[in-house]
Write a protein that holds these residues in place. Structure first.
Motif, PDB file in Angstrom:
ATOM      1  N   THR A 199     -29.434 -16.106  56.805  1.00 21.26           N
ATOM      2  CA  THR A 199     -30.600 -15.568  56.110  1.00 21.26           C
ATOM      3  C   THR A 199     -30.744 -16.137  54.703  1.00 21.26           C
ATOM      4  O   THR A 199     -31.725 -15.863  54.021  1.00 21.26           O
ATOM      5  CB  THR A 199     -30.525 -14.035  56.006  1.00 21.26           C
ATOM      6  OG1 THR A 199     -29.441 -13.670  55.134  1.00 21.26           O
ATOM      7  CG2 THR A 199     -30.324 -13.393  57.373  1.00 21.26           C
ATOM      8  N   GLY A 200     -29.721 -16.899  54.274  1.00 23.59           N
ATOM      9  CA  GLY A 200     -29.727 -17.434  52.922  1.00 23.59           C
ATOM     10  C   GLY A 200     -29.217 -16.459  51.886  1.00 23.59           C
ATOM     11  O   GLY A 200     -29.204 -16.777  50.692  1.00 23.59           O
ATOM     12  N   ARG A 201     -28.772 -15.278  52.324  1.00 25.96           N
ATOM     13  CA  ARG A 201     -28.306 -14.248  51.396  1.00 25.96           C
ATOM     14  C   ARG A 201     -26.893 -13.803  51.758  1.00 25.96           C
ATOM     15  O   ARG A 201     -26.515 -13.819  52.933  1.00 25.96           O
ATOM     16  CB  ARG A 201     -29.257 -13.035  51.431  1.00 25.96           C
ATOM     17  CG  ARG A 201     -30.674 -13.350  50.941  1.00 25.96           C
ATOM     18  CD  ARG A 201     -31.588 -12.137  51.075  1.00 25.96           C
ATOM     19  NE  ARG A 201     -31.862 -11.813  52.474  1.00 25.96           N
ATOM     20  CZ  ARG A 201     -32.842 -12.363  53.195  1.00 25.96           C
ATOM     21  NH1 ARG A 201     -33.639 -13.273  52.655  1.00 25.96           N
ATOM     22  NH2 ARG A 201     -33.033 -12.005  54.453  1.00 25.96           N
ATOM     23  N   VAL A 202     -26.144 -13.367  50.750  1.00 23.07           N
ATOM     24  CA  VAL A 202     -24.785 -12.876  51.003  1.00 23.07           C
ATOM     25  C   VAL A 202     -24.789 -11.445  51.511  1.00 23.07           C
ATOM     26  O   VAL A 202     -23.788 -10.959  52.058  1.00 23.07           O
ATOM     27  CB  VAL A 202     -23.902 -12.976  49.740  1.00 23.07           C
ATOM     28  CG1 VAL A 202     -23.667 -14.431  49.354  1.00 23.07           C
ATOM     29  CG2 VAL A 202     -24.513 -12.187  48.582  1.00 23.07           C
ATOM     30  N   ARG A 203     -25.904 -10.766  51.326  1.00 24.39           N
ATOM     31  CA  ARG A 203     -26.009  -9.375  51.783  1.00 24.39           C
ATOM     32  C   ARG A 203     -27.454  -9.093  52.176  1.00 24.39           C
ATOM     33  O   ARG A 203     -28.381  -9.495  51.486  1.00 24.39           O
ATOM     34  CB  ARG A 203     -25.568  -8.399  50.687  1.00 24.39           C
ATOM     35  CG  ARG A 203     -25.582  -6.927  51.098  1.00 24.39           C
ATOM     36  CD  ARG A 203     -25.238  -6.030  49.901  1.00 24.39           C
ATOM     37  NE  ARG A 203     -23.864  -6.206  49.485  1.00 24.39           N
ATOM     38  CZ  ARG A 203     -22.951  -5.237  49.458  1.00 24.39           C
ATOM     39  NH1 ARG A 203     -23.285  -4.020  49.858  1.00 24.39           N
ATOM     40  NH2 ARG A 203     -21.731  -5.467  49.029  1.00 24.39           N
ATOM     41  N   THR A 211     -29.935   5.041  62.861  1.00 20.22           N
ATOM     42  CA  THR A 211     -28.922   4.936  61.803  1.00 20.22           C
ATOM     43  C   THR A 211     -29.547   4.789  60.431  1.00 20.22           C
ATOM     44  O   THR A 211     -29.002   5.260  59.435  1.00 20.22           O
ATOM     45  CB  THR A 211     -27.979   3.740  62.078  1.00 20.22           C
ATOM     46  OG1 THR A 211     -27.357   3.911  63.350  1.00 20.22           O
ATOM     47  CG2 THR A 211     -26.890   3.650  61.013  1.00 20.22           C
ATOM     48  N   GLY A 212     -30.699   4.133  60.359  1.00 23.33           N
ATOM     49  CA  GLY A 212     -31.359   3.939  59.069  1.00 23.33           C
ATOM     50  C   GLY A 212     -31.001   2.608  58.451  1.00 23.33           C
ATOM     51  O   GLY A 212     -30.663   1.641  59.136  1.00 23.33           O
ATOM     52  N   SER A 213     -31.053   2.539  57.134  1.00 19.86           N
ATOM     53  CA  SER A 213     -30.780   1.305  56.399  1.00 19.86           C
ATOM     54  C   SER A 213     -29.279   1.033  56.352  1.00 19.86           C
ATOM     55  O   SER A 213     -28.497   1.913  55.991  1.00 19.86           O
ATOM     56  CB  SER A 213     -31.331   1.389  54.977  1.00 19.86           C
ATOM     57  OG  SER A 213     -32.740   1.578  54.996  1.00 19.86           O
ATOM     58  N   VAL A 214     -28.890  -0.186  56.702  1.00 19.50           N
ATOM     59  CA  VAL A 214     -27.477  -0.563  56.710  1.00 19.50           C
ATOM     60  C   VAL A 214     -27.321  -1.893  55.997  1.00 19.50           C
ATOM     61  O   VAL A 214     -28.028  -2.863  56.300  1.00 19.50           O
ATOM     62  CB  VAL A 214     -26.935  -0.687  58.154  1.00 19.50           C
ATOM     63  CG1 VAL A 214     -25.456  -1.078  58.140  1.00 19.50           C
ATOM     64  CG2 VAL A 214     -27.132   0.604  58.928  1.00 19.50           C
ATOM     65  N   ASP A 215     -26.391  -1.949  55.042  1.00 13.66           N
ATOM     66  CA  ASP A 215     -26.063  -3.200  54.366  1.00 13.66           C
ATOM     67  C   ASP A 215     -25.096  -4.003  55.235  1.00 13.66           C
ATOM     68  O   ASP A 215     -24.072  -3.473  55.691  1.00 13.66           O
ATOM     69  CB  ASP A 215     -25.423  -2.933  53.010  1.00 13.66           C
ATOM     70  CG  ASP A 215     -26.434  -2.536  51.953  1.00 13.66           C
ATOM     71  OD1 ASP A 215     -27.648  -2.573  52.246  1.00 13.66           O
ATOM     72  OD2 ASP A 215     -26.018  -2.175  50.843  1.00 13.66           O
ATOM     73  N   VAL A 216     -25.418  -5.266  55.426  1.00 10.77           N
ATOM     74  CA  VAL A 216     -24.580  -6.138  56.246  1.00 10.77           C
ATOM     75  C   VAL A 216     -24.476  -7.511  55.585  1.00 10.77           C
ATOM     76  O   VAL A 216     -25.327  -7.892  54.770  1.00 10.77           O
ATOM     77  CB  VAL A 216     -25.150  -6.323  57.675  1.00 10.77           C
ATOM     78  CG1 VAL A 216     -25.084  -5.033  58.461  1.00 10.77           C
ATOM     79  CG2 VAL A 216     -26.580  -6.866  57.619  1.00 10.77           C
ATOM     80  N   ALA A 315     -16.075 -14.585  54.101  1.00  6.92           N
ATOM     81  CA  ALA A 315     -16.934 -13.560  53.500  1.00  6.92           C
ATOM     82  C   ALA A 315     -16.212 -12.826  52.379  1.00  6.92           C
ATOM     83  O   ALA A 315     -16.829 -12.436  51.380  1.00  6.92           O
ATOM     84  CB  ALA A 315     -17.395 -12.575  54.572  1.00  6.92           C
ATOM     85  N   SER A 316     -14.897 -12.653  52.532  1.00  6.03           N
ATOM     86  CA  SER A 316     -14.160 -11.872  51.528  1.00  6.03           C
ATOM     87  C   SER A 316     -14.060 -12.579  50.185  1.00  6.03           C
ATOM     88  O   SER A 316     -13.803 -11.937  49.160  1.00  6.03           O
ATOM     89  CB  SER A 316     -12.755 -11.539  52.048  1.00  6.03           C
ATOM     90  OG  SER A 316     -11.917 -12.675  52.027  1.00  6.03           O
ATOM     91  N   VAL A 317     -14.239 -13.916  50.167  1.00  7.01           N
ATOM     92  CA  VAL A 317     -14.145 -14.644  48.894  1.00  7.01           C
ATOM     93  C   VAL A 317     -15.514 -14.981  48.322  1.00  7.01           C
ATOM     94  O   VAL A 317     -15.601 -15.582  47.244  1.00  7.01           O
ATOM     95  CB  VAL A 317     -13.302 -15.935  49.046  1.00  7.01           C
ATOM     96  CG1 VAL A 317     -11.904 -15.607  49.550  1.00  7.01           C
ATOM     97  CG2 VAL A 317     -13.981 -16.954  49.956  1.00  7.01           C
ATOM     98  N   LEU A 318     -16.587 -14.621  49.030  1.00  5.99           N
ATOM     99  CA  LEU A 318     -17.931 -14.884  48.510  1.00  5.99           C
ATOM    100  C   LEU A 318     -18.441 -13.646  47.780  1.00  5.99           C
ATOM    101  O   LEU A 318     -18.638 -12.586  48.378  1.00  5.99           O
ATOM    102  CB  LEU A 318     -18.884 -15.250  49.657  1.00  5.99           C
ATOM    103  CG  LEU A 318     -18.552 -16.503  50.461  1.00  5.99           C
ATOM    104  CD1 LEU A 318     -19.621 -16.754  51.507  1.00  5.99           C
ATOM    105  CD2 LEU A 318     -18.400 -17.716  49.546  1.00  5.99           C
ATOM    106  N   GLU A 319     -18.669 -13.794  46.512  1.00  5.22           N
ATOM    107  CA  GLU A 319     -19.084 -12.652  45.698  1.00  5.22           C
ATOM    108  C   GLU A 319     -20.413 -12.092  46.199  1.00  5.22           C
ATOM    109  O   GLU A 319     -21.354 -12.826  46.492  1.00  5.22           O
ATOM    110  CB  GLU A 319     -19.222 -13.093  44.240  1.00  5.22           C
ATOM    111  CG  GLU A 319     -19.450 -11.935  43.279  1.00  5.22           C
ATOM    112  CD  GLU A 319     -19.366 -12.365  41.828  1.00  5.22           C
ATOM    113  OE1 GLU A 319     -19.730 -11.542  40.963  1.00  5.22           O
ATOM    114  OE2 GLU A 319     -18.944 -13.509  41.567  1.00  5.22           O
ATOM    115  N   GLY A 320     -20.457 -10.763  46.304  1.00  9.36           N
ATOM    116  CA  GLY A 320     -21.672 -10.071  46.699  1.00  9.36           C
ATOM    117  C   GLY A 320     -21.708  -9.650  48.148  1.00  9.36           C
ATOM    118  O   GLY A 320     -22.574  -8.857  48.539  1.00  9.36           O
ATOM    119  N   THR A 321     -20.794 -10.152  48.981  1.00 14.33           N
ATOM    120  CA  THR A 321     -20.810  -9.775  50.387  1.00 14.33           C
ATOM    121  C   THR A 321     -20.247  -8.376  50.588  1.00 14.33           C
ATOM    122  O   THR A 321     -19.550  -7.830  49.728  1.00 14.33           O
ATOM    123  CB  THR A 321     -19.990 -10.754  51.245  1.00 14.33           C
ATOM    124  OG1 THR A 321     -18.603 -10.618  50.901  1.00 14.33           O
ATOM    125  CG2 THR A 321     -20.442 -12.190  51.036  1.00 14.33           C
TER     126      THR A 321
END
Length: 395
Positions: A199-203, A211-216, A315-321
């Motif tokens: 998606t071009g985004r980290v989050r 469930t509603g809105s979920v951050d992924v 993912a764990s080393v990319l800031e913002g994920t």
């Protein structure tokens, strides 16, 4: 590059009402399954898939009439052949069969089964050992991913070299110890989804029915993953696989989220796909970097897939994920990320581009493998009868 030896001698034969296909049954990492010389299977993909389903015993959920183990981790197949270009030594195709389904999925990767590819090639004469350690460059035909694999090939009393399976390396999820198999993945970003961050985004925030809105975090560094905080789905992230598999409400929420994430990643309708893998993350509990629970895609993994671990570590080393938010800090251009899973932990060494922190140039880890059985696997001749017709014999 190691020399390519003569083809493996055994041929496909008829045995009464059945067809006998040369096969090595191997463990690769925390998975296992039959490995074949791809040149000995039908050229027609439909016939080939029918053969593989018959080999495994699917679509029976118990796989009682085949060699499958009634679980996705033991319903995997490796198809190996010498490479068709000078840039690689071997090509392999990974096939995932689900115990209760009639599909053969060859669209994704499996880093665990990859660990058995070079041992298979040496055992079958596709690759001639080049010293105490033999390295081959392997192309995964499923996705185009390339890995360099190194195995121990000591010399026996007669001087002939062989694959050694005995050694000191222990991997969580497998009892005992074995010889190390080094795997270095080269530039695996976008293996299926086309880019590291589709998606071009980290989050991303997605809307999930019920469930509603979920951050992924939607990410693919060898395996497409949808990463979500376990607590957002009403879990802790420390459940056992049995607890997750028994929680029908949780699995329903995870599957609904997976379908939405598949669309968001540009993968379309993933209802019948084995990806994206769903990864529930939580803060580490046993001194690692990140705690994970991985669904593949609807059953909880007893540990975690190799490429899922590589992608989660990335993912764990990319800031913002989502993963970075709960992970313990790591630093450096070649950090070691310890991915905790239900059976223990898996260390992944990441090579980061110092000029572009989002670009992972290399990931490396140790696995083990073992040859479990060698011989023929048999399928009904009604599924595949390779015997030449009378016209073919006379031509």
């Amino acid at each position: 590059m190691p020399a390519v030896a003569a083809p493996w001698a055994p041929e496909v034969t008829s045995r009464g009402s059945q067809t006998a296909i040369p096969c090595l049954f191997m463990r690769g990492g925390t998975s296992r399954g039959p490995f074949f010389d791809a040149r000995r299977l039908p050229d027609d993909p439909g016939v080939r898939d029918a053969v593989l389903l018959a080999v495994m015993g699917s679509p029976d959920p118990r796989q009682i009439d085949g060699v499958g183990g009634a679980h996705p981790l033991t319903s995997k197949i490796g198809l190996v052949r010498p490479a068709t270009d000078a840039a690689h030594d071997l090509e392999w195709t990974f096939a995932q069969v689900q115990p209760g389904a009639e599909d053969v999925d060859t669209s994704s990767n499996c880093g665990n089964m990859l660990a058995a590819v070079l041992p298979f090639a040496v055992e079958t004469g596709m690759v001639t050992p080049s010293g105490d350690r033999t390295t081959a460059r392997v192309l995964t035909r499923n996705t185009g991913m390339v890995a360099e694999i190194t195995v121990a090939t000591p010399a026996g009393p007669s001087g002939e070299r062989y694959v050694s399976y005995e050694g000191p390396v222990r991997i969580d999820g497998v009892p005992g110890s074995a010889a190390p198999i080094e795997i270095a993945f080269l530039d695996t970003a976008g293996s299926v989804a086309g880019s590291l961050l589709p998606t071009g985004r980290v989050r991303d925030t997605v809307e999930v029915p019920g469930t509603g809105s979920v951050d992924v975090t939607l990410i693919d560094n060898g395996q497409p993953l949808a990463i979500v905080a376990a607590e957002r789905l009403g879990a802790t992230g420390y459940e056992t696989p049995a607890q997750i598999d028994a929680d029908e409400d949780l699995r329903a929420r995870v599957e609904a989220l997976r379908l939405v994430c598949g669309e968001a990643m540009g993968l379309g309708d993933v209802t019948e796909r084995n990806y994206p893998k769903m990864t529930l993350v939580a803060p580490p509990r046993d001194g690692g970097t990140l705690s994970t629970r991985s669904l593949i895609p609807r059953v909880c993994h007893q540990s975690i897939g190799v490429l899922a671990a590589v992608t989660a570590a990335t993912a764990s080393v990319l800031e913002g994920t989502v993963a970075h938010h709960v992970a313990a800090a790591v630093s450096g251009t070649d950090p070691t990320v310890c991915v905790e899973h239900p059976s223990g932990a898996l260390d992944v060494i990441l090579g980061r581009d110092p000029e572009d922190p989002r670009r992972i140039t290399r990931s490396a880890l140790l696995r083990t493998a073992r040859l479990l059985m060698a011989g023929d696997v048999l399928v009904p001749r009604s599924v595949w009868d390779p015997a030449p017709t009378a016209q073919e014999k006379s031509s």
